[in-house]
Design a protein around this motif. Structure first.
Motif, mmCIF file in Angstrom:
data_model
loop_
_atom_site.group_PDB
_atom_site.id
_atom_site.type_symbol
_atom_site.label_atom_id
_atom_site.label_comp_id
_atom_site.label_asym_id
_atom_site.label_seq_id
_atom_site.Cartn_x
_atom_site.Cartn_y
_atom_site.Cartn_z
ATOM 1 N N LEU A 140 0.816 -1.212 0.000
ATOM 2 C CA LEU A 140 0.000 0.000 0.000
ATOM 3 C C LEU A 140 0.847 1.259 0.000
ATOM 4 C CD1 LEU A 140 -2.723 -1.115 2.578
ATOM 5 C CD2 LEU A 140 -3.094 -0.694 0.137
ATOM 6 N N TYR A 141 2.055 1.167 0.587
ATOM 7 C CA TYR A 141 2.929 2.339 0.689
ATOM 8 C C TYR A 141 4.265 2.115 -0.009
ATOM 9 C CZ TYR A 141 -0.357 4.642 3.772
ATOM 10 O OH TYR A 141 -1.479 5.267 4.265
ATOM 11 N N ALA A 142 4.233 1.321 -1.073
ATOM 12 C CA ALA A 142 5.466 1.019 -1.799
ATOM 13 C C ALA A 142 6.093 2.251 -2.439
ATOM 14 C CB ALA A 142 5.186 -0.035 -2.873
ATOM 15 N N LEU A 158 -7.753 9.566 6.019
ATOM 16 C CA LEU A 158 -8.827 8.598 5.862
ATOM 17 C C LEU A 158 -9.607 8.818 4.574
ATOM 18 C CD1 LEU A 158 -10.253 8.468 9.518
ATOM 19 C CD2 LEU A 158 -8.684 6.878 8.421
ATOM 20 N N ALA A 159 -9.844 10.069 4.235
ATOM 21 C CA ALA A 159 -10.654 10.377 3.067
ATOM 22 C C ALA A 159 -9.956 10.022 1.758
ATOM 23 C CB ALA A 159 -11.035 11.857 3.066
ATOM 24 N N ASP A 160 -8.624 9.914 1.782
ATOM 25 C CA ASP A 160 -7.869 9.665 0.550
ATOM 26 C C ASP A 160 -7.529 8.191 0.347
ATOM 27 O OD1 ASP A 160 -7.955 12.361 0.130
ATOM 28 O OD2 ASP A 160 -5.932 12.744 0.899
ATOM 29 N N ARG A 161 -7.949 7.317 1.240
ATOM 30 C CA ARG A 161 -7.597 5.915 1.132
ATOM 31 C C ARG A 161 -8.521 5.190 0.157
ATOM 32 N NH1 ARG A 161 -6.408 4.698 7.604
ATOM 33 N NH2 ARG A 161 -4.561 6.044 7.700
ATOM 34 N N GLY A 162 -7.906 4.319 -0.648
ATOM 35 C CA GLY A 162 -8.670 3.553 -1.613
ATOM 36 C C GLY A 162 -9.410 2.411 -0.956
ATOM 37 N N PRO A 163 -10.220 1.693 -1.730
ATOM 38 C CA PRO A 163 -11.030 0.610 -1.148
ATOM 39 C C PRO A 163 -10.201 -0.507 -0.523
ATOM 40 C CG PRO A 163 -11.142 0.610 -3.566
ATOM 41 C CD PRO A 163 -10.496 1.886 -3.154
ATOM 42 N N THR A 164 -9.044 -0.829 -1.114
ATOM 43 C CA THR A 164 -8.219 -1.902 -0.558
ATOM 44 C C THR A 164 -7.659 -1.511 0.805
ATOM 45 O OG1 THR A 164 -7.605 -2.711 -2.754
ATOM 46 C CG2 THR A 164 -6.187 -3.348 -0.927
ATOM 47 N N GLU A 165 -7.159 -0.289 0.921
ATOM 48 C CA GLU A 165 -6.600 0.165 2.194
ATOM 49 C C GLU A 165 -7.682 0.282 3.253
ATOM 50 O OE1 GLU A 165 -3.522 3.544 3.975
ATOM 51 O OE2 GLU A 165 -4.248 3.690 1.898
ATOM 52 N N VAL A 203 -7.747 -1.835 6.908
ATOM 53 C CA VAL A 203 -7.887 -1.262 8.249
ATOM 54 C C VAL A 203 -9.177 -1.746 8.889
ATOM 55 C CG1 VAL A 203 -8.050 0.875 9.568
ATOM 56 C CG2 VAL A 203 -6.482 0.739 7.624
ATOM 57 N N ASP A 204 -10.252 -1.826 8.111
ATOM 58 C CA ASP A 204 -11.521 -2.325 8.656
ATOM 59 C C ASP A 204 -11.355 -3.743 9.200
ATOM 60 O OD1 ASP A 204 -12.742 0.024 7.953
ATOM 61 O OD2 ASP A 204 -13.746 -0.770 6.168
ATOM 62 N N THR A 219 -4.342 6.649 13.296
ATOM 63 C CA THR A 219 -5.043 7.642 12.468
ATOM 64 C C THR A 219 -6.513 7.280 12.298
ATOM 65 O OG1 THR A 219 -4.461 6.471 10.413
ATOM 66 C CG2 THR A 219 -2.936 8.180 11.179
ATOM 67 N N ASP A 220 -6.886 6.048 12.663
ATOM 68 C CA ASP A 220 -8.282 5.627 12.584
ATOM 69 C C ASP A 220 -8.916 5.776 13.965
ATOM 70 O OD1 ASP A 220 -10.553 3.563 12.840
ATOM 71 O OD2 ASP A 220 -10.155 3.556 10.684
ATOM 72 N N PRO A 221 -10.008 6.545 14.106
ATOM 73 C CA PRO A 221 -10.608 6.782 15.432
ATOM 74 C C PRO A 221 -11.041 5.504 16.130
ATOM 75 C CG PRO A 221 -11.512 8.305 13.788
ATOM 76 C CD PRO A 221 -10.701 7.292 13.038
#
Length: 485
Positions: free
Chosen positions: A393-395, A409-416, A420-421, A459-461
């Motif tokens: 994800l951060y390559a 959070l708003a800029d993360r794609g569906p895979t990321e 996290v979910d 970074t995730d509440p």
């Protein structure tokens, strides 16, 4: 902790499936499901006998290796190509290679693939020499090859090259490719593979999602194949020797197809793009078998003159040699003190701070969390063997960035977001007693990086709320430890 880390994770995952879990909700991995399905009965047997699953798995793997050696002996003597003594020695050489070469990767998938392919390749060589095994034996060999390919589809290259070579040989099936397709061995392999694919689609349809994620992210783990390397040197020397030494007509086809299989296994290492030591096991096993066949491929009287041991004593002699080389293999386990020590230290922590409870290790590498989890008798709260998705994800992120550029959070794609979910869901479903954060400056998949798993998940509440219940404990090496109050 001398047990293999991948085996540790596989058995942990199999235990979850045995307890009613599913793929990918409780086991999210990029490997095909077969290794987990095969592990479930082993874990069930271990529980019934009251022994650690790691020990049961090694015992089953040892039985497989012995069975392969016995099958090789029966193939060579049954075809009338070899006398008893050289056939027994060839089988002993195969067993030795299967016991010694894996070392701390004993029971890992590549090790199993090597064991399953040896009888099949031998059968192809005998068929090319005009001494095809019987119908039942060929069905068993084809089934073993199908299992090997299902475990690691890359090794279909061995099957394809061996069959293409057989089709071109004088004793091979007529009509070239059409004849090869009509060969019942290949029909059996294809049919078994089709049944396996159907089973995956029916019983684990969610695995396809994991496979798609892996295809896009797992490349971050590719470190390339080191050159030069010991496997290439051994294969080059042994292959050159095999081509120079003149073999009897009955043995020459077997020499050639085993050499071809060794080359194919080495090519698979490059196809995968990863040079971890266990990836070289199949190439190493076939190289050792090739050398044994070349040296033993002499006529009976010559062999008897060389051995000079009474026939009644030869089985016992080979057992002694196998035991001695098994001791060498055990010494090879101890050659990895850093990994073994790290796993032992984590296992000690888990026993002391979280006996019988869940733990969560934030790391991009499977060891030393595994086999530490297995050795301590605890469980992992995570559906992942390690957090291997993060490097992919951060390559493209600069490794030395201050601060590290975690995506909002708003800029993360569906895979990321799904990654996290999944982590938050796992920690909510089975709150771990311990959370460990690997803070080494060099992380597998990342390389040198300032990426920090704890900072990332905070970074995730939802994670931040969960983590409030934890307090810091003394670190263990490069692992920062947090315990739930």
């Amino acid at each position: 902790g001398v047990f293999n880390h991948d085996v540790g994770w596989t058995l942990e995952a199999a235990g979850r499936l045995l307890d009613g879990g599913s793929i990918p909700r409780h086991v999210f991995d990029n490997n095909p499901p077969l290794i987990y399905w095969l592990s479930v009965p082993v874990v069930g047997l271990a529980r019934a006998l009251g022994v650690p699953p790691l020990v049961a798995w090694d015992a089953v793997t040892l039985a497989l290796c012995a069975g392969v050696a016995f099958a090789l002996y029966r193939l060579l003597t049954g075809a009338g190509t070899w006398r008893r003594a050289p056939a027994m020695a060839a089988a002993g050489a195969a067993l030795t290679a299967l016991l010694v070469l894996p070392q701390a990767s004993f029971g890992q998938r590549d090790h199993l693939v090597a064991a399953l392919l040896v009888p099949y390749v031998t059968g192809v060589g005998l068929t090319a020499s005009g001494r095809s095994p019987g119908t039942r034996a060929r069905a068993a060999l084809a089934f073993a090859a199908a299992l090997a390919i299902a475990l690691k589809p890359f090794y279909a290259l061995v099957w394809l090259l061996a069959e293409a070579w057989l089709a071109a040989s004088p004793a091979g099936p007529r009509h070239g490719l059409r004849g090869a397709l009509a060969r019942r061995d290949n029909q059996f392999i294809v049919a078994t593979g089709a049944l396996y694919v159907a089973a995956v689609l029916v019983f684990t349809p969610g695995w396809l999602d994991a496979a798609q994620v892996a295809a896009s992210l797992y490349g971050a783990y590719a470190e390339g194949v080191p050159w030069p390397n010991a496997a290439a040197a051994a294969l080059t020397l042994t292959g050159s020797f095999a081509l120079v030494v003149r073999q009897p007509p009955a043995v020459a086809p077997l020499v050639r197809v085993v050499l071809l299989a060794a080359l194919a296994c080495y090519a698979v290492v490059h196809v995968q793009g990863m040079g971890f030591t266990y990836h070289f096991i199949p190439a190493g096993v076939f190289t050792a078998l090739l050398l044994a066949i070349v040296l033993l491929g002499v006529d009976g009287p010559t062999w008897d003159a060389l051995l000079r041991v009474p026939a009644s004593m030869r089985p016992a002699l080979l057992l002694v040699v196998a035991a001695a080389l098994g001791a060498v293999s055990a010494a090879g386990y101890a050659a990895r003190p850093a990994q073994a020590t790290a796993a032992a230290r984590l296992a000690q922590l888990f026993r002391a701070e979280a006996p019988g409870e869940a733990v969560f290790v934030m790391s991009s590498s499977v060891p030393p969390a595994y086999p530490a989890v297995n050795l301590a008798g605890v469980r992992s709260a995570s559906r992942f063997s390690c957090l291997w998705l993060a490097p992919g994800l951060y390559a493209d992120a600069p490794a030395d960035a201050r601060p590290f550029p975690y995506r909002p959070l708003a800029d993360r794609g569906p895979t990321e977001r799904a990654f996290v979910d999944a982590v938050v869901e796992d920690l909510t479903r089975d709150p771990p007693r311990l959370i460990l954060n690997h803070r080494a400056p060099h992380k597998q998949g990342f390389g040198a990086t300032r990426f920090d798993y704890l900072d990332y998940f905070l970074t995730d509440p939802r994670f931040e709320s969960l983590f409030r219940a934890y307090e810091p404990r003394p670190a263990v090496g490069t692992f920062y430890v947090y315990r739930r109050r």
